[in-house]
Design an enzyme around this catalytic site. Structure first.
Site, PDB file in Angstrom:
ATOM      1  N   LYS A   8       0.826  -1.213   0.000  1.00  0.00           N
ATOM      2  CA  LYS A   8       0.000   0.000   0.000  1.00  0.00           C
ATOM      3  C   LYS A   8       0.861   1.265   0.000  1.00  0.00           C
ATOM      4  O   LYS A   8       0.647   2.180  -0.784  1.00  0.00           O
ATOM      5  CB  LYS A   8      -0.938   0.025   1.221  1.00  0.00           C
ATOM      6  CG  LYS A   8      -1.823  -1.198   1.350  1.00  0.00           C
ATOM      7  CD  LYS A   8      -2.739  -1.124   2.559  1.00  0.00           C
ATOM      8  CE  LYS A   8      -2.047  -1.078   3.909  1.00  0.00           C
ATOM      9  NZ  LYS A   8      -1.313  -2.326   4.253  1.00  0.00           N
ATOM     10  N   ARG A  68      -9.413   1.037   8.975  1.00  0.00           N
ATOM     11  CA  ARG A  68      -9.005  -0.327   9.309  1.00  0.00           C
ATOM     12  C   ARG A  68     -10.047  -1.073  10.112  1.00  0.00           C
ATOM     13  O   ARG A  68      -9.849  -2.233  10.444  1.00  0.00           O
ATOM     14  CB  ARG A  68      -7.745  -0.241  10.166  1.00  0.00           C
ATOM     15  CG  ARG A  68      -6.472  -0.514   9.416  1.00  0.00           C
ATOM     16  CD  ARG A  68      -5.394  -0.325  10.430  1.00  0.00           C
ATOM     17  NE  ARG A  68      -4.258  -1.133  10.182  1.00  0.00           N
ATOM     18  CZ  ARG A  68      -3.161  -0.666   9.597  1.00  0.00           C
ATOM     19  NH1 ARG A  68      -3.097   0.551   9.145  1.00  0.00           N
ATOM     20  NH2 ARG A  68      -2.126  -1.457   9.465  1.00  0.00           N
ATOM     21  N   ARG A  80      11.628  -6.154   4.671  1.00  0.00           N
ATOM     22  CA  ARG A  80      11.473  -4.709   4.441  1.00  0.00           C
ATOM     23  C   ARG A  80      12.563  -3.899   5.134  1.00  0.00           C
ATOM     24  O   ARG A  80      12.977  -4.187   6.255  1.00  0.00           O
ATOM     25  CB  ARG A  80      10.109  -4.256   4.946  1.00  0.00           C
ATOM     26  CG  ARG A  80       9.949  -2.742   4.863  1.00  0.00           C
ATOM     27  CD  ARG A  80       8.546  -2.274   4.941  1.00  0.00           C
ATOM     28  NE  ARG A  80       7.843  -2.736   6.119  1.00  0.00           N
ATOM     29  CZ  ARG A  80       6.545  -2.579   6.286  1.00  0.00           C
ATOM     30  NH1 ARG A  80       5.813  -2.014   5.349  1.00  0.00           N
ATOM     31  NH2 ARG A  80       5.969  -3.015   7.398  1.00  0.00           N
ATOM     32  N   ARG A  82      11.855  -1.881  10.576  1.00  0.00           N
ATOM     33  CA  ARG A  82      10.794  -1.342  11.433  1.00  0.00           C
ATOM     34  C   ARG A  82      10.591  -2.275  12.617  1.00  0.00           C
ATOM     35  O   ARG A  82      10.571  -3.492  12.438  1.00  0.00           O
ATOM     36  CB  ARG A  82       9.493  -1.252  10.613  1.00  0.00           C
ATOM     37  CG  ARG A  82       8.963   0.154  10.494  1.00  0.00           C
ATOM     38  CD  ARG A  82       7.892   0.259   9.457  1.00  0.00           C
ATOM     39  NE  ARG A  82       6.634  -0.360   9.864  1.00  0.00           N
ATOM     40  CZ  ARG A  82       5.510  -0.278   9.150  1.00  0.00           C
ATOM     41  NH1 ARG A  82       5.501   0.372   8.005  1.00  0.00           N
ATOM     42  NH2 ARG A  82       4.412  -0.864   9.564  1.00  0.00           N
ATOM     43  N   ARG A  88       0.101  -8.706  13.680  1.00  0.00           N
ATOM     44  CA  ARG A  88      -0.497  -7.714  12.760  1.00  0.00           C
ATOM     45  C   ARG A  88      -1.363  -8.412  11.719  1.00  0.00           C
ATOM     46  O   ARG A  88      -2.400  -7.888  11.329  1.00  0.00           O
ATOM     47  CB  ARG A  88       0.618  -6.907  12.072  1.00  0.00           C
ATOM     48  CG  ARG A  88       1.260  -5.916  13.018  1.00  0.00           C
ATOM     49  CD  ARG A  88       2.575  -5.403  12.482  1.00  0.00           C
ATOM     50  NE  ARG A  88       2.432  -4.706  11.229  1.00  0.00           N
ATOM     51  CZ  ARG A  88       3.402  -4.589  10.334  1.00  0.00           C
ATOM     52  NH1 ARG A  88       4.582  -5.126  10.562  1.00  0.00           N
ATOM     53  NH2 ARG A  88       3.195  -3.921   9.233  1.00  0.00           N
TER      54      ARG A  88
HETATM   55  P1  AP5 Z   1       4.843  -1.697   1.768  1.00  0.00           P
HETATM   56  O1  AP5 Z   1       4.507  -0.801   0.612  1.00  0.00           O
HETATM   57  O2  AP5 Z   1       5.661  -1.147   2.883  1.00  0.00           O
HETATM   58  O3  AP5 Z   1       3.520  -2.400   2.309  1.00  0.00           O
HETATM   59  P2  AP5 Z   1       2.302  -1.809   3.136  1.00  0.00           P
HETATM   60  O4  AP5 Z   1       1.074  -2.446   2.611  1.00  0.00           O
HETATM   61  O5  AP5 Z   1       2.343  -0.313   3.157  1.00  0.00           O
HETATM   62  O6  AP5 Z   1       2.647  -2.434   4.539  1.00  0.00           O
HETATM   63  P3  AP5 Z   1       2.649  -1.820   6.018  1.00  0.00           P
HETATM   64  O7  AP5 Z   1       3.304  -2.838   6.890  1.00  0.00           O
HETATM   65  O8  AP5 Z   1       3.233  -0.438   6.063  1.00  0.00           O
HETATM   66  O9  AP5 Z   1       1.166  -1.778   6.293  1.00  0.00           O
HETATM   67  P4  AP5 Z   1       0.513  -1.771   7.651  1.00  0.00           P
HETATM   68  O10 AP5 Z   1      -0.875  -1.560   7.184  1.00  0.00           O
HETATM   69  O11 AP5 Z   1       0.720  -2.885   8.564  1.00  0.00           O
HETATM   70  O12 AP5 Z   1       1.310  -0.615   8.421  1.00  0.00           O
HETATM   71  P5  AP5 Z   1       0.895   0.829   8.873  1.00  0.00           P
HETATM   72  O13 AP5 Z   1       2.092   1.660   8.800  1.00  0.00           O
HETATM   73  O14 AP5 Z   1      -0.365   1.282   8.204  1.00  0.00           O
HETATM   74  O15 AP5 Z   1       5.570  -2.994   1.145  1.00  0.00           O
HETATM   75  C1  AP5 Z   1       6.033  -4.035   2.008  1.00  0.00           C
HETATM   76  C2  AP5 Z   1       7.400  -4.559   1.483  1.00  0.00           C
HETATM   77  O16 AP5 Z   1       7.196  -5.184   0.197  1.00  0.00           O
HETATM   78  C3  AP5 Z   1       8.444  -3.473   1.253  1.00  0.00           C
HETATM   79  O17 AP5 Z   1       9.689  -3.993   1.579  1.00  0.00           O
HETATM   80  C4  AP5 Z   1       8.355  -3.165  -0.257  1.00  0.00           C
HETATM   81  O18 AP5 Z   1       9.590  -2.698  -0.766  1.00  0.00           O
HETATM   82  C5  AP5 Z   1       8.002  -4.541  -0.823  1.00  0.00           C
HETATM   83  N1  AP5 Z   1       7.138  -4.473  -2.010  1.00  0.00           N
HETATM   84  C6  AP5 Z   1       6.118  -3.618  -2.243  1.00  0.00           C
HETATM   85  N2  AP5 Z   1       5.542  -3.881  -3.429  1.00  0.00           N
HETATM   86  C7  AP5 Z   1       6.194  -4.954  -3.948  1.00  0.00           C
HETATM   87  C8  AP5 Z   1       6.052  -5.713  -5.150  1.00  0.00           C
HETATM   88  N3  AP5 Z   1       5.112  -5.442  -6.059  1.00  0.00           N
HETATM   89  N4  AP5 Z   1       6.890  -6.762  -5.350  1.00  0.00           N
HETATM   90  C9  AP5 Z   1       7.847  -7.071  -4.444  1.00  0.00           C
HETATM   91  N5  AP5 Z   1       8.035  -6.382  -3.301  1.00  0.00           N
HETATM   92  C10 AP5 Z   1       7.223  -5.334  -3.049  1.00  0.00           C
HETATM   93  O19 AP5 Z   1       0.491   0.560  10.407  1.00  0.00           O
HETATM   94  C11 AP5 Z   1       1.442   0.260  11.405  1.00  0.00           C
HETATM   95  C12 AP5 Z   1       0.745   0.180  12.756  1.00  0.00           C
HETATM   96  O20 AP5 Z   1       0.157   1.455  13.086  1.00  0.00           O
HETATM   97  C13 AP5 Z   1      -0.433  -0.804  12.829  1.00  0.00           C
HETATM   98  O21 AP5 Z   1       0.003  -2.110  13.128  1.00  0.00           O
HETATM   99  C14 AP5 Z   1      -1.279  -0.186  13.936  1.00  0.00           C
HETATM  100  O22 AP5 Z   1      -0.763  -0.479  15.202  1.00  0.00           O
HETATM  101  C15 AP5 Z   1      -1.125   1.302  13.708  1.00  0.00           C
HETATM  102  N6  AP5 Z   1      -2.157   1.874  12.808  1.00  0.00           N
HETATM  103  C16 AP5 Z   1      -1.932   2.509  11.629  1.00  0.00           C
HETATM  104  N7  AP5 Z   1      -3.096   2.915  11.083  1.00  0.00           N
HETATM  105  C17 AP5 Z   1      -4.080   2.518  11.934  1.00  0.00           C
HETATM  106  C18 AP5 Z   1      -5.500   2.629  11.911  1.00  0.00           C
HETATM  107  N8  AP5 Z   1      -6.136   3.231  10.889  1.00  0.00           N
HETATM  108  N9  AP5 Z   1      -6.196   2.117  12.939  1.00  0.00           N
HETATM  109  C19 AP5 Z   1      -5.576   1.514  13.984  1.00  0.00           C
HETATM  110  N10 AP5 Z   1      -4.225   1.359  14.069  1.00  0.00           N
HETATM  111  C20 AP5 Z   1      -3.479   1.868  13.047  1.00  0.00           C
END
Ligand code: AP5
Length: 220
Positions: free
Chosen positions: A17, A92, A131, A164, A175
């Site tokens: 994402k 979410r 990552r 991270r 997660r």
């Molecule tokens: P990446 O693009 O980083 O994936 P992502 O979907 O953004 O993954 P996240 O882990 O950031 O999502 P998340 O939803 O858990 O985290 P968030 O920060 O929102 O890609 C992943 C890897 O794959 C990278 O290494 C990339 O290079 C590689 N890649 C990408 N595309 C590729 C491809 N096509 N082919 C090969 N490799 C590829 O949330 C973190 C924490 O914050 C949560 O756990 C929660 O505690 C809190 N939080 C955040 N938002 C909320 C909310 N709305 N409500 C409640 N808690 C929340």
């Protein structure tokens, strides 16, 4: 700048994402809106919200709805949206999705376009566990799939990359459980609005980007 509606990238942790939100933002002048990035920033600045969120994030749990909805309301009221938002990691939960609907309605925004990015759990694990992350500019890399040009350093700001803390294996598992329990029900929620497109997350970054552009009808 062309006025667009907002889009929401729905999918599990690690599905890509954040990577895609950055590329779409650059290509279409849209505004990325990542609650994960906002929370990490709040933690870095040691704000009240940052301290409260840390307790949940460290355990791989979702931060409570009232904190997230308050944060989103505050940010949305301050941010200009000529190019449209790219929501990444928000909403979410069902409560968050309903809150976003209300907020967009209040701001007289067009209907939200939703892309659900699908990927197998094995590939999600592989992506999260490989990552690399820039704590300075929040850019994301992958040791194998998407390495930085200079090993260990960010292409954009040249600062050292880190793993991270919530990408440790045991936290990754929690997660993923939180995603399937609390966020996956949003697939049905948005299916009912007739506004959900499904995109295959398996492919190169460019292939997924092109599939998203088509699904979200961003061209033209
Ligand atoms: P990446 O693009 O980083 O994936 P992502 O979907 O953004 O993954 P996240 O882990 O950031 O999502 P998340 O939803 O858990 O985290 P968030 O920060 O929102 O890609 C992943 C890897 O794959 C990278 O290494 C990339 O290079 C590689 N890649 C990408 N595309 C590729 C491809 N096509 N082919 C090969 N490799 C590829 O949330 C973190 C924490 O914050 C949560 O756990 C929660 O505690 C809190 N939080 C955040 N938002 C909320 C909310 N709305 N409500 C409640 N808690 C929340």
């Amino acid at each position: 700048m062309k006025r667009r509606g907002s889009v929401y990238l729905l999918g599990a942790p690690g599905v890509g994402k954040g990577t895609q939100a950055d590329l779409l933002a650059k290509q279409y002048g849209m505004s990325p809106f990542s609650t994960g990035d906002m929370l990490r920033q709040a933690r870095k600045e040691n704000t009240d919200l940052g301290k409260k969120a840390a307790v949940y994030m460290e355990k791989g749990q979702l931060v409570p709805d009232e904190l997230i909805i308050g944060l989103v309301e505050q940010k949305l009221s301050k941010t200009e949206n000529q190019g449209g938002f790219i929501f990444d990691g928000f909403p979410r939960t069902l409560l968050q999705a309903q809150a976003l609907d209300d907020l967009l309605l209040k701001k007289k925004e067009p209907k939200l376009k939703v892309a659900f990015i699908e990927l197998s759990i094995e590939t999600l694990r592989e992506r999260l566990l490989g990552r690399l992350f820039c704590p300075n500019c929040q850019k994301t890399y992958h040791v194998k799939n998407y390495p930085p040009r200079r090993e260990g350093f960010c292409d954009s700001c040249n600062k050292p990359l880190i793993v991270r803390e919530d990408d440790r294996p045991e936290t990754v598992e929690r997660r993923l459980v939180a995603y399937f329990d609390q966020t996956a029900p949003l697939i049905d929620y948005y299916k009912k609005t007739g506004n959900l497109k499904v995109v295959n997350g398996l492919g190169t970054v460019e292939q997924v980007l092109n599939a998203l552009i088509i699904a979200l009808e961003l061209e033209g």
